[in-house]
Design an enzyme around this catalytic site. Sequence first.
Site, mmCIF file in Angstrom:
data_model
loop_
_atom_site.group_PDB
_atom_site.id
_atom_site.type_symbol
_atom_site.label_atom_id
_atom_site.label_comp_id
_atom_site.label_asym_id
_atom_site.label_seq_id
_atom_site.Cartn_x
_atom_site.Cartn_y
_atom_site.Cartn_z
ATOM 1 N N LYS A 222 2.780 -5.247 -13.239
ATOM 2 C CA LYS A 222 1.415 -4.885 -12.815
ATOM 3 C C LYS A 222 0.416 -5.171 -13.940
ATOM 4 C CE LYS A 222 -2.212 -3.109 -11.294
ATOM 5 N NZ LYS A 222 -2.989 -3.746 -10.266
ATOM 6 N N CYS A 276 -9.634 -1.849 -13.456
ATOM 7 C CA CYS A 276 -8.314 -2.347 -13.875
ATOM 8 C C CYS A 276 -8.345 -3.327 -15.042
ATOM 9 C CB CYS A 276 -7.632 -3.029 -12.687
ATOM 10 S SG CYS A 276 -7.253 -1.883 -11.361
HETATM 11 N N1 LIG Z 1 -9.101 0.507 -7.986
HETATM 12 C C1 LIG Z 1 -8.340 -0.546 -7.978
HETATM 13 O O1 LIG Z 1 -8.766 -1.630 -7.620
HETATM 14 C C2 LIG Z 1 -6.905 -0.500 -8.375
HETATM 15 C C3 LIG Z 1 -6.074 -1.555 -8.018
HETATM 16 C C4 LIG Z 1 -4.745 -1.498 -8.372
HETATM 17 C C5 LIG Z 1 -4.270 -0.404 -9.094
HETATM 18 N N2 LIG Z 1 -5.110 0.595 -9.464
HETATM 19 C C6 LIG Z 1 -4.554 1.719 -10.198
HETATM 20 O O2 LIG Z 1 -4.376 2.771 -9.259
HETATM 21 C C7 LIG Z 1 -4.647 4.037 -9.877
HETATM 22 C C8 LIG Z 1 -5.749 4.746 -9.116
HETATM 23 O O3 LIG Z 1 -6.932 3.986 -9.259
HETATM 24 P P1 LIG Z 1 -8.237 4.312 -8.418
HETATM 25 O O4 LIG Z 1 -9.177 3.201 -8.674
HETATM 26 O O5 LIG Z 1 -7.870 4.666 -7.023
HETATM 27 O O6 LIG Z 1 -8.747 5.630 -9.167
HETATM 28 P P2 LIG Z 1 -9.934 6.558 -8.684
HETATM 29 O O7 LIG Z 1 -10.517 7.131 -9.929
HETATM 30 O O8 LIG Z 1 -10.802 5.834 -7.706
HETATM 31 O O9 LIG Z 1 -9.185 7.708 -7.878
HETATM 32 C C9 LIG Z 1 -8.335 8.629 -8.457
HETATM 33 C C10 LIG Z 1 -8.473 9.925 -7.677
HETATM 34 O O10 LIG Z 1 -7.502 10.864 -8.190
HETATM 35 C C11 LIG Z 1 -8.094 12.157 -8.164
HETATM 36 N N3 LIG Z 1 -7.346 13.045 -9.076
HETATM 37 C C12 LIG Z 1 -7.409 13.102 -10.423
HETATM 38 N N4 LIG Z 1 -6.554 14.047 -10.871
HETATM 39 C C13 LIG Z 1 -5.943 14.564 -9.786
HETATM 40 C C14 LIG Z 1 -4.941 15.549 -9.598
HETATM 41 N N5 LIG Z 1 -4.400 16.190 -10.636
HETATM 42 N N6 LIG Z 1 -4.541 15.836 -8.336
HETATM 43 C C15 LIG Z 1 -5.086 15.196 -7.286
HETATM 44 N N7 LIG Z 1 -6.040 14.228 -7.403
HETATM 45 C C16 LIG Z 1 -6.453 13.924 -8.638
HETATM 46 C C17 LIG Z 1 -9.531 11.908 -8.583
HETATM 47 O O11 LIG Z 1 -10.370 12.976 -8.197
HETATM 48 C C18 LIG Z 1 -9.842 10.592 -7.855
HETATM 49 O O12 LIG Z 1 -10.411 10.818 -6.589
HETATM 50 C C19 LIG Z 1 -4.978 3.727 -11.328
HETATM 51 O O13 LIG Z 1 -3.830 3.812 -12.100
HETATM 52 C C20 LIG Z 1 -5.460 2.291 -11.267
HETATM 53 O O14 LIG Z 1 -5.289 1.629 -12.486
HETATM 54 C C21 LIG Z 1 -6.410 0.587 -9.099
#
Ligand SMILES: NC(=O)c1ccc[n+]([C@@H]2O[C@H](COP(=O)([O-])OP(=O)(O)OC[C@H]3O[C@@H](n4cnc5c(N)ncnc54)[C@H](O)[C@@H]3O)[C@@H](O)[C@H]2O)c1
Length: 453
Positions: A222, A276
């Site tokens: 990843k 990311c």
């Molecule tokens: N956004 C992207 O395009 C993308 C793509 C691939 C991978 N990722 C990876 O996926 C993961 C999530 O990314 P994202 O962009 O969705 O993040 P984000 O910040 O949009 O969402 C994360 C969510 O988790 C919630 N959260 C935090 N702590 C929590 C807890 N203890 N219990 C429950 N909820 C909790 C937050 O309130 C938030 O709504 C990351 O590791 C990121 O690197 C993101």
Amino acid sequence: MEDSLNKPFEELKVKIENKKARIAIVGLGQVGLPTALSFVNSGYNVTGVDTNEELINKISNGMSPFQEKNLQEFIKNSQKSERFHVSTKIDESVENSNIIIVCVATPITKDIKPDMTSLKSVCDSLSKCDLNGKLILVESSLPPGTFEGLVIPFIRKSNQICWSCYVPERLVPGHAFSEIKTTSRIIGELDTESGILARELYKTIVQAEIILTTFRVAEISKLVENTYRDVNIALANEIGIICEVYGIDFNELSRVCNSHPRVNLHQPGPGVGGPCLPKDPYLLLNPFNSEQIKSDIILNARKFNDKMPDHVFSLIKRALLEKNKKIENSVISVLGTAYKANVSDTRSSPAEKIIKQLLDLGCNVKVNDPNTEAGFGGLYEKNILNTVKKSDLVVILTDHDEYKKLDLHILSDSMNENPILVDTKRVFDKKEADTAGFLYVSVGYHNLKEEIN
Ligand SMILES: NC(=O)c1ccc[n+]([C@@H]2O[C@H](COP(=O)([O-])OP(=O)(O)OC[C@H]3O[C@@H](n4cnc5c(N)ncnc54)[C@H](O)[C@@H]3O)[C@@H](O)[C@H]2O)c1
């Protein structure tokens, strides 16, 4: 004996096949929410868990918490189906589910170290739940070694039979639903049974290949995918600047070079943003609980991309000087604060740094973005033409579809004398901009005089 040992596994497998398994998705952000709704759409009962009450309220009221293609429709359909519920209570949701998918953010700190606070908090909650007979999956991007060093010790407790895989998310925001469906999926299995269960589950939402591997390879894959893109963008940015020095157009150069069967130059631009690309190379180099790995290429590429907003700022200053406009008090219109086309996400957007530098210099900064009202200190204006009106210079930082439809003649007519277009995303053709009376400047092409200090 063997039969009784395998019973919980067989039971869960059948539940997954019959869509009777209940799923809890922890973290309803850009990854978690589309994932949750994809599983609802395929027939499962899903509980979405998030600590952000405002977000939970929005979703409960049928509202999209962020810009994402078809998100509103998926939320509405899921409400009709009555198979999607949201909650702030992780313990209750986990206890009532057979499958838990962790999608919390894994950012970096200000001093560029992985910040696993959210993941640790989720793991801590999981460790207090009865995980017997459950499948625990992690989709968040992880520094190498985190799945084995942090996640597994929390969820593997004595006398509990549960399964786990690391299943990295590869979607691109803005197209999450189609990407979840059509992008091949990597499953990093902890053991064979875990891999079988995860494959059965993802088969129901993924129409592309499902690739099984070890969790160690999955974790690193990843991060390498995003590092590959970041390094290639840095190369394009550097070649773009070299084109500026040689007085040639990057677009023409890449048209020629990319005719080679083994060359695929990326596009230069104002820098790299989003959740990311700016952080995953750092996660790659910072293994769980270990020293940072030394790197020549990856770190320098990262730093190079981070410096691109400074380059755009310098192009703006040079263009204003070229047209004898006073930099202080000049009116600059910034089109696009989201980090990429057709999304509302402004995380780590290059626009922030550029706008701040312009404001520090005393420029009058007006800002437009059709998808977000984030102005980073500039004056936000919803209407594109009103934003541009009476400006000295327009700088395009995001190639939203709305900008592609603009008529350059109408823009230049509404601007101050000697209009300048700094088109960092090559939305417009240089000739078209010339005809409309613009001084046209881009990353990878311009005709400006010597660099200034
Ligand atoms: N956004 C992207 O395009 C993308 C793509 C691939 C991978 N990722 C990876 O996926 C993961 C999530 O990314 P994202 O962009 O969705 O993040 P984000 O910040 O949009 O969402 C994360 C969510 O988790 C919630 N959260 C935090 N702590 C929590 C807890 N203890 N219990 C429950 N909820 C909790 C937050 O309130 C938030 O709504 C990351 O590791 C990121 O690197 C993101």
